[in-house]
Design an enzyme around this catalytic site. Structure first.
Site, PDB file in Angstrom:
ATOM      1  N   GLU A 119     -24.848 -23.502   1.995  1.00  0.00           N
ATOM      2  CA  GLU A 119     -25.763 -24.627   2.225  1.00  0.00           C
ATOM      3  C   GLU A 119     -25.887 -24.931   3.718  1.00  0.00           C
ATOM      4  O   GLU A 119     -26.972 -25.242   4.212  1.00  0.00           O
ATOM      5  CB  GLU A 119     -25.277 -25.852   1.448  1.00  0.00           C
ATOM      6  CG  GLU A 119     -25.351 -25.639  -0.058  1.00  0.00           C
ATOM      7  CD  GLU A 119     -24.714 -26.759  -0.853  1.00  0.00           C
ATOM      8  OE1 GLU A 119     -23.475 -26.930  -0.753  1.00  0.00           O
ATOM      9  OE2 GLU A 119     -25.434 -27.464  -1.567  1.00  0.00           O
TER      10      GLU A 119
ATOM     11  N   GLY B  78     -20.821 -24.791  -0.113  1.00  0.00           N
ATOM     12  CA  GLY B  78     -21.205 -25.601   1.045  1.00  0.00           C
ATOM     13  C   GLY B  78     -21.438 -24.771   2.297  1.00  0.00           C
ATOM     14  O   GLY B  78     -22.221 -25.157   3.169  1.00  0.00           O
TER      15      GLY B  78
ATOM     16  N   GLU C  90     -20.472 -22.881  -7.283  1.00  0.00           N
ATOM     17  CA  GLU C  90     -20.143 -24.222  -7.793  1.00  0.00           C
ATOM     18  C   GLU C  90     -20.041 -24.259  -9.311  1.00  0.00           C
ATOM     19  O   GLU C  90     -19.182 -24.938  -9.868  1.00  0.00           O
ATOM     20  CB  GLU C  90     -21.193 -25.248  -7.325  1.00  0.00           C
ATOM     21  CG  GLU C  90     -21.035 -25.691  -5.881  1.00  0.00           C
ATOM     22  CD  GLU C  90     -21.738 -24.778  -4.886  1.00  0.00           C
ATOM     23  OE1 GLU C  90     -22.101 -23.644  -5.258  1.00  0.00           O
ATOM     24  OE2 GLU C  90     -21.916 -25.214  -3.730  1.00  0.00           O
TER      25      GLU C  90
ATOM     26  N   ALA D 206     -17.172 -25.939   0.333  1.00  0.00           N
ATOM     27  CA  ALA D 206     -16.540 -27.247   0.517  1.00  0.00           C
ATOM     28  C   ALA D 206     -15.059 -27.072   0.224  1.00  0.00           C
ATOM     29  O   ALA D 206     -14.671 -26.154  -0.503  1.00  0.00           O
ATOM     30  CB  ALA D 206     -17.161 -28.248  -0.445  1.00  0.00           C
TER      31      ALA D 206
HETATM   32  N1  DAK Z   1     -11.454 -24.788  -0.167  1.00  0.00           N
HETATM   33  C1  DAK Z   1     -10.168 -24.905   0.220  1.00  0.00           C
HETATM   34  N2  DAK Z   1      -9.378 -23.859   0.523  1.00  0.00           N
HETATM   35  C2  DAK Z   1      -9.919 -22.628   0.424  1.00  0.00           C
HETATM   36  C3  DAK Z   1     -11.264 -22.431   0.030  1.00  0.00           C
HETATM   37  C4  DAK Z   1     -12.057 -23.586  -0.257  1.00  0.00           C
HETATM   38  N3  DAK Z   1     -13.344 -23.515  -0.602  1.00  0.00           N
HETATM   39  N4  DAK Z   1     -11.511 -21.099   0.019  1.00  0.00           N
HETATM   40  C5  DAK Z   1     -10.377 -20.508   0.412  1.00  0.00           C
HETATM   41  N5  DAK Z   1      -9.418 -21.414   0.657  1.00  0.00           N
HETATM   42  C6  DAK Z   1      -8.048 -21.185   1.096  1.00  0.00           C
HETATM   43  C7  DAK Z   1      -7.225 -20.592  -0.018  1.00  0.00           C
HETATM   44  O1  DAK Z   1      -6.733 -21.603  -0.876  1.00  0.00           O
HETATM   45  C8  DAK Z   1      -6.120 -19.910   0.765  1.00  0.00           C
HETATM   46  O2  DAK Z   1      -5.189 -20.892   1.187  1.00  0.00           O
HETATM   47  P1  DAK Z   1      -3.589 -20.660   1.013  1.00  0.00           P
HETATM   48  O3  DAK Z   1      -3.386 -20.373  -0.429  1.00  0.00           O
HETATM   49  O4  DAK Z   1      -3.317 -19.470   1.898  1.00  0.00           O
HETATM   50  O5  DAK Z   1      -2.993 -21.939   1.498  1.00  0.00           O
HETATM   51  C9  DAK Z   1      -6.836 -19.411   2.005  1.00  0.00           C
HETATM   52  O6  DAK Z   1      -8.030 -20.189   2.111  1.00  0.00           O
HETATM   53  C10 DAK Z   1      -7.234 -17.951   1.918  1.00  0.00           C
HETATM   54  O7  DAK Z   1      -7.954 -17.759   0.731  1.00  0.00           O
HETATM   55  P2  DAK Z   1      -7.635 -16.588  -0.319  1.00  0.00           P
HETATM   56  O8  DAK Z   1      -6.195 -16.238  -0.285  1.00  0.00           O
HETATM   57  O9  DAK Z   1      -8.247 -16.973  -1.615  1.00  0.00           O
HETATM   58  O10 DAK Z   1      -8.440 -15.381   0.354  1.00  0.00           O
HETATM   59  P3  DAK Z   1      -9.038 -14.103  -0.403  1.00  0.00           P
HETATM   60  O11 DAK Z   1      -9.479 -13.177   0.683  1.00  0.00           O
HETATM   61  O12 DAK Z   1      -8.104 -13.608  -1.431  1.00  0.00           O
HETATM   62  O13 DAK Z   1     -10.332 -14.640  -1.171  1.00  0.00           O
HETATM   63  C11 DAK Z   1     -12.404 -15.897  -1.364  1.00  0.00           C
HETATM   64  C12 DAK Z   1     -11.453 -15.071  -0.436  1.00  0.00           C
HETATM   65  C13 DAK Z   1     -13.489 -16.492  -0.493  1.00  0.00           C
HETATM   66  C14 DAK Z   1     -13.037 -14.937  -2.382  1.00  0.00           C
HETATM   67  C15 DAK Z   1     -11.553 -16.956  -2.100  1.00  0.00           C
HETATM   68  O14 DAK Z   1     -10.814 -17.700  -1.137  1.00  0.00           O
HETATM   69  C16 DAK Z   1     -12.409 -17.927  -2.856  1.00  0.00           C
HETATM   70  O15 DAK Z   1     -12.889 -17.626  -3.958  1.00  0.00           O
HETATM   71  N6  DAK Z   1     -12.525 -19.148  -2.303  1.00  0.00           N
HETATM   72  C17 DAK Z   1     -13.199 -20.204  -2.964  1.00  0.00           C
HETATM   73  C18 DAK Z   1     -14.697 -19.998  -2.921  1.00  0.00           C
HETATM   74  C19 DAK Z   1     -15.369 -21.141  -3.556  1.00  0.00           C
HETATM   75  O16 DAK Z   1     -15.373 -21.283  -4.780  1.00  0.00           O
HETATM   76  N7  DAK Z   1     -15.822 -22.032  -2.700  1.00  0.00           N
HETATM   77  C20 DAK Z   1     -16.257 -23.343  -3.124  1.00  0.00           C
HETATM   78  C21 DAK Z   1     -17.632 -23.277  -3.480  1.00  0.00           C
HETATM   79  S1  DAK Z   1     -18.051 -24.779  -4.212  1.00  0.00           S
HETATM   80  C22 DAK Z   1     -20.007 -31.740  -3.350  1.00  0.00           C
HETATM   81  C23 DAK Z   1     -20.612 -31.207  -2.282  1.00  0.00           C
HETATM   82  C24 DAK Z   1     -20.584 -29.862  -2.081  1.00  0.00           C
HETATM   83  C25 DAK Z   1     -19.955 -29.066  -2.963  1.00  0.00           C
HETATM   84  C26 DAK Z   1     -19.369 -29.603  -4.076  1.00  0.00           C
HETATM   85  C27 DAK Z   1     -19.379 -30.935  -4.274  1.00  0.00           C
HETATM   86  N8  DAK Z   1     -19.965 -33.148  -3.528  1.00  0.00           N
HETATM   87  C28 DAK Z   1     -20.739 -33.957  -2.691  1.00  0.00           C
HETATM   88  C29 DAK Z   1     -18.990 -33.731  -4.371  1.00  0.00           C
HETATM   89  C30 DAK Z   1     -19.850 -27.694  -2.723  1.00  0.00           C
HETATM   90  C31 DAK Z   1     -18.955 -27.011  -3.412  1.00  0.00           C
HETATM   91  C32 DAK Z   1     -18.608 -25.713  -2.991  1.00  0.00           C
HETATM   92  O17 DAK Z   1     -18.715 -25.330  -1.853  1.00  0.00           O
END
Ligand code: DAK
Length: 259
Positions: free
Chosen positions: A113, A110, A133, A65
């Site tokens: 999911e 997400g 998450e 997400a």
């Molecule tokens: N959201 C927004 N932007 C994201 C992102 C994300 N999930 N993942 C990556 N980006 C963006 C980064 O901010 C970066 O943007 P800039 O800084 O260039 O503007 C760009 O994508 C490239 O990312 P990285 O520079 O970080 O790329 P790397 O290759 O170094 O790293 C990575 C790749 C996948 C390991 C890293 O980007 C990462 O850890 N990303 C976050 C992964 C993550 O934690 N995803 C979220 C999971 S939690 C809900 C419903 C659903 C959910 C929650 C609540 N409710 C109903 C309220 C679900 C939650 C989730 O999905």
């Protein structure tokens, strides 16, 4: 239909949907989720028989997400967002057509999911799966705590959801999460081969088999078997079943009309 976060390509019998926010690793923002819902509604009524879902770029299927959008959410807004995302993914799973996830890179949160709501998954050797998450102080909100344990069992699911650990494609294969692991350059071609395979089968039967599996899964075995018998009966009311059997006897390929 014109979308800003999705690319849709239509081919004979199947479509390819590419989640297209490469600068954010295809993270699911509200715009993308709303376009996804609109796409699903229109695809449902189309003549297409299979859908391939993949992510744009080389790194990500979907990196979760959109974290940046979640910063200001109140609990009530989060609840509403969760219900909306769950509904969208359920609509995807409920499509009468077959949905193949071609996981080209990270499928996190997400994104994982969303992959779980596809009918089956193939993955590139570069794919990784995880529910990070808990590292954000959240839980999965788009069906992950419920669908994952149904696919890989309770202990594997609790491991992933409680640690936030990421697993690679080979481990995902060993857990039964993905049906095949491909070289990155071969992923799309393999997804197309599978879509064409699905398109060659009886469309009504494919939709009914899908319905029998998903509806039966949440029932006790006796009720689930009764459901199967009912649906089996329905296949005998189709022209497709006559065509399939006749084609077998005549030693030719069937020409299914979806009737
Ligand atoms: N959201 C927004 N932007 C994201 C992102 C994300 N999930 N993942 C990556 N980006 C963006 C980064 O901010 C970066 O943007 P800039 O800084 O260039 O503007 C760009 O994508 C490239 O990312 P990285 O520079 O970080 O790329 P790397 O290759 O170094 O790293 C990575 C790749 C996948 C390991 C890293 O980007 C990462 O850890 N990303 C976050 C992964 C993550 O934690 N995803 C979220 C999971 S939690 C809900 C419903 C659903 C959910 C929650 C609540 N409710 C109903 C309220 C679900 C939650 C989730 O999905």
């Amino acid at each position: 239909m014109n979308f800003s976060t999705l690319l849709v390509e239509e081919f004979d019998g199947y479509s390819v949907l590419t989640l297209n926010r490469p600068n954010a690793l295809n993270a699911l923002n509200q715009k993308l989720l709303s376009e996804l819902k609109d796409f699903i509604l229109s695809f449902k009524d189309s003549k297409q028989r299979a859908l391939i879902i993949t992510g744009s770029g080389e790194k990500a299927f979907v990196a979760g997400a959109d974290i940046k959008e979640m910063q200001e959410l109140t609990p009530d807004q989060a609840h509403e967002m969760s219900l909306n995302g769950q509904e969208t993914f359920q609509m995807l799973q409920d499509l009468p057509q077959v949905v193949i996830g071609a996981v080209n890179g990270v499928a996190l949160g997400g994104g994982f999911e969303l992959a779980l709501a596809c009918d089956f998954l193939i993955a590139s050797e570069k794919a990784k799966f995880g529910l990070p998450e808990v590292s954000l102080g959240l839980i999965p909100g788009y069906g992950g705590t419920q669908r994952l344990s149904r696919v890989i069992g309770l202990k594997n699911a609790t491991y992933l959801a409680l640690t936030g650990d990421m697993i690679k494609a080979d481990k995902a294969y060993n857990l039964g999460l993905v049906t095949e692991v491909c070289e990155p350059s071969g992923l799309n071609d393999r997804a197309v081969e599978l879509a064409k395979l699905v398109c060659s089968r009886g469309p009504v039967a494919v939709g009914l088999a899908k319905q029998a599996i998903y509806e039966g899964y949440s029932k006790a075995l006796p009720e689930a078997l009764a459901l199967e018998a009912d649906i089996f009966r329905r296949t005998f009311a189709t022209k497709d079943h006559q065509e399939g059997i006749t084609a077998f006897i005549e030693k030719r390929a069937p020409n299914f009309k979806g009737e």
